[in-house]
Design a protein around this motif. Structure first.
Motif, short mmCIF file in Angstrom:
data_model
loop_
_atom_site.label_atom_id
_atom_site.label_comp_id
_atom_site.label_asym_id
_atom_site.label_seq_id
_atom_site.Cartn_x
_atom_site.Cartn_y
_atom_site.Cartn_z
N GLU A 2 0.88 -1.17 0.00
CA GLU A 2 0.00 0.00 0.00
C GLU A 2 0.92 1.22 0.00
OE1 GLU A 2 -3.35 -0.26 -0.02
OE2 GLU A 2 -3.43 -2.43 0.36
N LEU A 50 5.36 3.63 2.49
CA LEU A 50 5.08 2.27 2.02
C LEU A 50 4.61 1.42 3.18
CD1 LEU A 50 6.55 3.27 -0.50
CD2 LEU A 50 7.53 0.99 -0.71
N HIS A 80 7.80 3.39 13.84
CA HIS A 80 6.84 2.83 12.89
C HIS A 80 5.38 2.96 13.34
CE1 HIS A 80 10.51 1.19 11.07
NE2 HIS A 80 9.79 1.10 9.98
N ASP A 81 5.13 2.76 14.63
CA ASP A 81 3.74 2.81 15.08
C ASP A 81 3.18 4.23 15.05
OD1 ASP A 81 3.50 0.13 15.32
OD2 ASP A 81 4.06 0.06 17.43
N LYS A 90 2.23 4.87 11.47
CA LYS A 90 0.99 4.12 11.23
C LYS A 90 -0.23 4.95 11.64
CE LYS A 90 -0.94 -0.30 12.69
NZ LYS A 90 -0.69 -1.66 13.20
N GLU A 91 -0.10 5.59 12.78
CA GLU A 91 -1.15 6.44 13.33
C GLU A 91 -1.35 7.70 12.48
OE1 GLU A 91 -0.66 6.67 17.75
OE2 GLU A 91 -0.69 8.83 17.35
N VAL A 145 -0.72 8.31 9.33
CA VAL A 145 -1.35 8.13 8.02
C VAL A 145 -2.64 7.31 8.10
CG1 VAL A 145 0.81 8.44 6.74
CG2 VAL A 145 0.05 6.12 7.35
N LEU A 182 -3.30 4.13 9.25
CA LEU A 182 -3.34 2.70 8.89
C LEU A 182 -4.18 1.94 9.91
CD1 LEU A 182 0.35 1.79 7.94
CD2 LEU A 182 -1.60 2.02 6.40
N TYR A 187 -2.28 -3.70 9.18
CA TYR A 187 -1.31 -3.08 8.27
C TYR A 187 -0.13 -2.56 9.07
CZ TYR A 187 -4.91 -3.23 4.67
OH TYR A 187 -5.83 -3.65 3.77
N GLU A 188 1.05 -2.54 8.45
CA GLU A 188 2.24 -1.97 9.08
C GLU A 188 2.88 -0.96 8.14
OE1 GLU A 188 3.26 -2.49 12.09
OE2 GLU A 188 2.28 -4.37 12.69
N ALA A 189 3.31 0.17 8.70
CA ALA A 189 4.14 1.11 7.94
C ALA A 189 5.54 0.52 7.90
CB ALA A 189 4.16 2.47 8.62
N VAL A 190 6.17 0.52 6.72
CA VAL A 190 7.48 -0.12 6.58
C VAL A 190 8.60 0.89 6.31
CG1 VAL A 190 8.83 -1.78 5.21
CG2 VAL A 190 6.48 -2.34 5.89
N THR A 191 8.47 1.65 5.22
CA THR A 191 9.48 2.67 4.92
C THR A 191 8.81 3.95 4.45
OG1 THR A 191 9.69 1.68 2.71
CG2 THR A 191 11.44 1.18 4.28
#
Lengths: 182, 182
Positions: B47, B83, B135-136, B139-140, B142, B144, B148-152
């Motif tokens: 995503e 991503l 990362h968390d 995630k918040e 954007v 998500l 789902y996990e934010a990666v890069t």
């Protein structure tokens, strides 16, 4: 040489190969492409074992999960690349993990893999990325020491078929503006 | 268009950008390139959130680890791609994990990332892959949802510098014949 655009769109996962050999020059270009991949803090944790020996390849093939569609690729390709990673570098700062994820080496190997597979395609070769196998058994077969993990296997050779592209999600399905919209 | 060979060797990590915008057409080409990446069982778990909003980008920048060299990239690029990955697909068979590794989505996102960054470079754009952040919190920011996990994060824009390539390991240092030789 082939355009980037054409390489990205024309590459397919190839699971059956002819007898034709892969040359040393072709391999050198693929490895040089891997070399130029970006990586976490330029840590370049990748290792590549080029398995040509038929007996070793047979053993590698036996590690695949049952009904793995890549089985025939392991058998018919003239060689299999085993991609491995050194631990404690990618995702780490001074040996300490600094991200939420503990397997960041997978991301870096993905980056290098795409350089390899796109270059193979541009050279007229086929490849497929194999991920479902007994990782610790492969580690043993290729003699990886402690501190390294086997990640994927990539049979490379001359395609003996031209598969259609499997269906992809549309861009609008995975791209979101400013916020995720599920 | 640029050759694959030239794209792979010419791409650099760009950490400062000019004011010039990235066009919708350029983004469309980058996303279409991502779309053609291979993935675990064609699961395409990626995503992409395109963050142009300045306030949101400021918040994203604040999630970076201290002294992250990508800080200025988050600030000066006209947009940042976040991503993300949907869980339970990559590395799984019918929702069950089947590999030694639990974060196989990282590998698939690496494959797609390389298509994006090579295409950006071929279009005359610069990018950098940012991995060291909270990362968390991203995630918040954007939005998500669970699963789902934010990666890069990948800032994209027009480079305002031409960095030299950081030193790479020689091919002979990471390629092994039939067995790993440490």
């Amino acid at each position: 040489m082939m355009s980037l655009h054409e390489a990205i769109r024309g590459r397919r996962s190839i699971r059956r190969f002819t007898d034709q050999e892969v040359t040393g020059e072709q391999l050198a270009l693929m490895f040089d492409a891997a070399r130029w991949a970006p990586s976490w803090g330029n840590s370049q944790c990748w290792e590549i074992i080029v398995v040509r020996d038929r007996e070793t390849r047979k053993k590698l093939q036996e590690t695949l999960t049952p009904r793995n569609p890549a089985g025939p690729a392991m058998d018919t390709a003239p060689l299999v690349l085993v991609l491995a990673a050194g631990m404690g570098k990618s995702g780490c700062y001074k040996g300490e993990r600094v991200t939420k994820f503990s397997e960041w080496f997978l991301y870096d190997l993905g980056l290098a893999t795409q350089n390899i597979c796109l270059t193979a395609h541009a050279l007229g070769l086929g490849s497929v990325i194999v991920g479902a196998f007994a990782h610790d058994r492969v580690k043993e077969i290729v003699g990886l020491p402690a501190g390294y993990e086997a990640v994927t296997m990539i049979p490379v050779g001359h395609a003996d078929h031209r598969p259609a592209a499997p269906k992809r999600r549309e861009v609008a399905e995975f791209v979101h503006d400013d916020r995720f919209l599920g």
